[in-house]
Scaffold this active site. Structure first.
Site: not given
Length: 260
Positions: A33, A71, A160
């Site tokens: 990623f 990943w 968030d």
């Protein structure tokens, strides 16, 4: 799209997300990623197993910094899973980590008091010049109660914590990702958004017990204040219609909460 890392050519594909800064890199049986210009704080989070393992960091020719993480085959938490104890316990681990706090302090001066956050919100609204009656009521509430929610106990806050940023791997590891908005602030800045968004009021005490605290009048006031601040801030930025409606609903829930 292809790129070359360490002498190997990788296939690069967008990983989605609203910023367009995330990618998936694959080469034979390797998969990473990738993210452009992610926070240097990522290394500390990786060491604490809060995000998937950081593999390497590379500065490219245009000056951007690319990070590669392991990943992880995973699923995003559902709204129902946010009520579970694992979310509360991982958030408590983050908030109570002095090591993470010290690391974030070294990277940037990111302490935010309630007064500073309110000033930032008012500046944002003024710049957009899009205030409505609901926002005006919210600002008045925040101004009236700001002195009652100030703190000297700053912790690492994600900023968030919606369910799209919580993932569980196939190995049953829970991670909280996307730390670009990390700051040092009151823990209620994160907790309030989870409680008002996902947890039925009857379950607040149970959720907070897993976090390691209990609902007091003081905490309740902070939860409401920071949730109103965050949702009004979200309503001032460009985002998807779904995200806008979600923020609007959380805002209404907090504003209508008269139990403080």
């Amino acid at each position: 799209m292809k790129d070359n890392f360490f002498g190997r050519e990788y296939d690069i594909a967008p990983a989605g997300g609203e910023t367009g800064q995330a990618f998936v890199a694959t080469h034979e049986d390797e998969k990473f990623f990738l993210k452009r210009n992610s926070s240097p704080f990522l290394a500390a989070l990786s060491a604490k197993n809060i995000v998937p393992k950081l593999i390497w960091t590379r500065r490219v020719e245009n000056g951007d910094v690319i990070t590669a993480q392991k990943w992880v085959n995973c699923h995003i938490l559902t709204r129902e899973e946010m009520v579970g104890p694992r979310v509360a316990k991982l958030l408590a681990k983050i908030h109570h980590s002095e090591n993470l706090q010290h690391m974030l302090e070294k990277i940037e001066n990111c302490y935010f008091s309630a007064t500073q956050l309110l000033a930032r919100l008012k500046a944002e609204i003024s710049a957009k010049n899009e205030i409505n009656t609901g926002m005006l009521d919210a600002i008045q509430y925040l101004e009236k109660n700001v002195s009652a929610v100030e703190t000297t106990d700053y912790v690492v806050c994600h900023g968030d914590v919606n369910h799209n940023n919580w993932i569980i791997s196939e190995e049953n590891e829970l991670f909280l990702v996307d730390w670009d908005g990390a700051m040092l602030a009151d823990a209620a800045n994160d907790i309030g958004m989870i409680l008002y968004q996902y947890v039925p009021r009857a379950d607040w005490n149970n959720w907070l017990s897993h976090y390691g605290t209990k609902l007091t009048n003081e905490l309740h006031r902070k939860l409401k204040w920071y949730t109103i601040y965050q949702t009004v801030m979200q309503l001032t930025i460009n985002q998807s219609e779904e995200a806008y409606e979600r923020a609007k609903q959380i805002f209404q829930n907090a504003m209508e909460d008269d139990e403080v």
